[in-house]
Design a protein around this motif. Structure first.
Motif, PDB file in Angstrom:
ATOM      1  N   PRO A  82       2.283 -11.249  10.059  1.00  0.00           N
ATOM      2  CA  PRO A  82       1.856 -11.213   8.654  1.00  0.00           C
ATOM      3  C   PRO A  82       1.408  -9.825   8.206  1.00  0.00           C
ATOM      4  O   PRO A  82       1.692  -9.412   7.073  1.00  0.00           O
ATOM      5  N   VAL A  83       0.708  -9.098   9.092  1.00  0.00           N
ATOM      6  CA  VAL A  83       0.307  -7.733   8.756  1.00  0.00           C
ATOM      7  C   VAL A  83       1.543  -6.857   8.534  1.00  0.00           C
ATOM      8  O   VAL A  83       1.636  -6.112   7.557  1.00  0.00           O
ATOM      9  N   MET A  84       2.508  -6.959   9.445  1.00  0.00           N
ATOM     10  CA  MET A  84       3.748  -6.195   9.340  1.00  0.00           C
ATOM     11  C   MET A  84       4.478  -6.506   8.036  1.00  0.00           C
ATOM     12  O   MET A  84       4.991  -5.610   7.359  1.00  0.00           O
ATOM     13  N   SER A  85       4.506  -7.781   7.667  1.00  0.00           N
ATOM     14  CA  SER A  85       5.162  -8.176   6.428  1.00  0.00           C
ATOM     15  C   SER A  85       4.513  -7.498   5.223  1.00  0.00           C
ATOM     16  O   SER A  85       5.203  -6.990   4.326  1.00  0.00           O
ATOM     17  N   GLY A  86       3.187  -7.489   5.200  1.00  0.00           N
ATOM     18  CA  GLY A  86       2.488  -6.844   4.096  1.00  0.00           C
ATOM     19  C   GLY A  86       2.682  -5.346   4.072  1.00  0.00           C
ATOM     20  O   GLY A  86       2.865  -4.741   3.004  1.00  0.00           O
ATOM     21  N   VAL A  87       2.648  -4.706   5.257  1.00  0.00           N
ATOM     22  CA  VAL A  87       2.882  -3.260   5.334  1.00  0.00           C
ATOM     23  C   VAL A  87       4.265  -2.921   4.786  1.00  0.00           C
ATOM     24  O   VAL A  87       4.425  -2.003   3.968  1.00  0.00           O
ATOM     25  N   SER A  88       5.274  -3.657   5.222  1.00  0.00           N
ATOM     26  CA  SER A  88       6.646  -3.390   4.771  1.00  0.00           C
ATOM     27  C   SER A  88       6.769  -3.576   3.267  1.00  0.00           C
ATOM     28  O   SER A  88       7.424  -2.788   2.583  1.00  0.00           O
ATOM     29  N   GLU A  89       6.133  -4.621   2.742  1.00  0.00           N
ATOM     30  CA  GLU A  89       6.192  -4.873   1.307  1.00  0.00           C
ATOM     31  C   GLU A  89       5.605  -3.710   0.518  1.00  0.00           C
ATOM     32  O   GLU A  89       6.125  -3.334  -0.542  1.00  0.00           O
ATOM     33  N   ALA A  90       4.513  -3.143   1.048  1.00  0.00           N
ATOM     34  CA  ALA A  90       3.871  -2.031   0.337  1.00  0.00           C
ATOM     35  C   ALA A  90       4.682  -0.745   0.410  1.00  0.00           C
ATOM     36  O   ALA A  90       4.635   0.080  -0.507  1.00  0.00           O
ATOM     37  N   LEU A  91       5.443  -0.558   1.499  1.00  0.00           N
ATOM     38  CA  LEU A  91       6.091   0.734   1.741  1.00  0.00           C
ATOM     39  C   LEU A  91       7.561   0.783   1.365  1.00  0.00           C
ATOM     40  O   LEU A  91       8.087   1.858   1.058  1.00  0.00           O
ATOM     41  N   VAL A  92       8.257  -0.359   1.405  1.00  0.00           N
ATOM     42  CA  VAL A  92       9.708  -0.314   1.215  1.00  0.00           C
ATOM     43  C   VAL A  92      10.077   0.215  -0.168  1.00  0.00           C
ATOM     44  O   VAL A  92      11.058   0.950  -0.314  1.00  0.00           O
ATOM     45  N   SER A  93       9.287  -0.125  -1.179  1.00  0.00           N
ATOM     46  CA  SER A  93       9.602   0.362  -2.526  1.00  0.00           C
ATOM     47  C   SER A  93       9.341   1.860  -2.668  1.00  0.00           C
ATOM     48  O   SER A  93       9.787   2.475  -3.631  1.00  0.00           O
ATOM     49  N   LYS A  94       8.617   2.424  -1.709  1.00  0.00           N
ATOM     50  CA  LYS A  94       8.334   3.866  -1.718  1.00  0.00           C
ATOM     51  C   LYS A  94       9.333   4.627  -0.840  1.00  0.00           C
ATOM     52  O   LYS A  94       9.170   5.833  -0.623  1.00  0.00           O
ATOM     53  N   GLY A  95      10.318   3.931  -0.318  1.00  0.00           N
ATOM     54  CA  GLY A  95      11.315   4.589   0.524  1.00  0.00           C
ATOM     55  C   GLY A  95      10.833   4.888   1.924  1.00  0.00           C
ATOM     56  O   GLY A  95      11.399   5.741   2.612  1.00  0.00           O
ATOM     57  N   VAL A  96       9.789   4.175   2.370  1.00  0.00           N
ATOM     58  CA  VAL A  96       9.215   4.409   3.700  1.00  0.00           C
ATOM     59  C   VAL A  96       9.579   3.249   4.619  1.00  0.00           C
ATOM     60  O   VAL A  96       9.393   2.081   4.270  1.00  0.00           O
ATOM     61  N   SER A  97      10.096   3.555   5.798  1.00  0.00           N
ATOM     62  CA  SER A  97      10.461   2.543   6.785  1.00  0.00           C
ATOM     63  C   SER A  97       9.325   2.353   7.788  1.00  0.00           C
ATOM     64  O   SER A  97       8.552   3.280   8.056  1.00  0.00           O
ATOM     65  N   VAL A  98       9.248   1.162   8.340  1.00  0.00           N
ATOM     66  CA  VAL A  98       8.218   0.835   9.321  1.00  0.00           C
ATOM     67  C   VAL A  98       8.889   0.341  10.593  1.00  0.00           C
ATOM     68  O   VAL A  98       9.818  -0.459  10.536  1.00  0.00           O
TER      69      VAL A  98
END
Length: 339
Positions: A82-98
């Motif tokens: 769940p933490v990973m899901s939230g991190v990805s949601e916050a960063l993907v629109s900024k062009g940042v990969s996790v």
């Protein structure tokens, strides 16, 4: 005696200046919040010792790779996903990969994955785990890139995000009270777990200092055993708040075997809102949600801010939990959030 330049480490500078490794790193990198006197003391110690920052570390600060690493020892993924899901949601629109690496509880594996992340020149690292009161087996204090701790213990001068266990426990106990329950009990995990002790203390704030609290394992088997203890010798409680969903499921199953109606005679509330457990329980379980996806989203936003050079105040930030009401204690039909 001056330490030879090629042998001088950041830890030598930190020791000479009387500060932590993280403070020494930030002082020399021109980042972080500290007094001018502290920054100058670190810089003076570095000069005396002939310390020269690694050129690769400087490059990591100066450049952006638009990648963020996530380290976890939660191999099952119960909390980290769940933490990973939230991190990805916050960063993907900024062009940042996790990308996520599991370190188990192995310091050597932690070092290997950390080196790999630095080789990839990640812009920052988010550390998360399977319990919030333990640090990961990886040395993160000296890193030349920002680190955010999410559901994992960090140093005092770090940015750390944690669910508000006390608030969630109080809300669950208050809901039992508002549902007309008067004989309350709390069944939770082992003493020594910070989450278990914080939730138990918050429960007693509402239920009273003499309300029974039973510590045990984070398991359904312990829920069965706890139910037997609570009902030995007479009537048990009419409201039970549990430290996690597995304990609550064990209690509900044990009560069904005894012919005790849930929620008619006893209301039961769990903690974690683990979908695979709460919806499969009969009746479906009311539970406290730690909102780990939102915790991940905030961690992602903070790592972006730090990697962009923004000044973010260190310390622990507690994010509110939500009570999701289902049939085991006062709910009917679709899930209902109370916060």
């Amino acid at each position: 005696m001056t330490v030879a330049a090629e042998r001088t480490r950041l830890s030598d500078v930190a020791q000479r200046a009387g500060v932590s490794l993280a403070t020494a790193s930030k002082a020399l990198n021109g980042t972080g919040r500290m007094t001018t006197e502290t920054r100058q003391r670190v810089q003076h110690a570095a000069s005396e010792l002939g310390f020269r920052p690694n050129t690769h570390a400087r490059a990591l600060i100066a450049q952006r790779s638009f990648t963020v690493g996530l380290l976890t020892n939660d191999s099952y993924g119960r909390f980290s996903m769940p933490v990973m899901s939230g991190v990805s949601e916050a960063l993907v629109s900024k062009g940042v990969s996790v990308f996520m690496c599991g370190v188990e509880n192995d310091p050597e594996l932690g070092r290997i994955h950390l080196d790999a992340m630095l080789d990839k020149q990640v812009d920052g690292i988010i550390a998360t785990g399977k319990r919030g009161d333990r640090q990961l087996p990886a040395e993160l204090a000296e890193l030349p890139i920002p680190v955010v701790y999410a559901f994992s213990k960090g140093p005092d001068d770090a940015v750390t995000l944690m669910p508000d266990d006390a608030q969630g426990a109080r809300e669950a106990t208050e809901w039992l009270r508002r549902s007309g329950r008067r004989r309350l009990a709390h069944v939770t995990g082992p003493e020594g777990f910070a989450a278990a002790e914080v939730r138990a203390a918050a429960f007693r704030e509402i239920a009273g200092p003499d309300a029974p609290v039973l510590f045990g394992d984070w398991s359904e088997a312990w829920g069965h055993e706890a139910a037997a203890r609570l009902w030995d010798g007479g009537n048990g409680p009419d409201g039970i708040f549990c430290g996690n969903d597995q304990i609550a499921r064990g209690i509900i199953d044990a009560l069904r075997e005894r012919g005790v109606d849930v929620p008619g005679a006893v209301g039961v509330i769990g903690f974690d809102n683990w979908g695979v457990v709460v919806r499969a329980t009969r009746p479906p379980m009311t539970s406290v949600d730690m909102n780990l996806a939102e915790l991940g989203r905030q961690a992602g936003r903070l790592i972006l801010a730090l990697s962009s050079g923004e000044d973010v105040a260190p310390g622990i930030r507690h994010l509110p939990c939500s009570l999701v009401v289902r049939e085991s204690c006062g709910g009917a039909g679709p899930d209902r959030m109370t916060a």
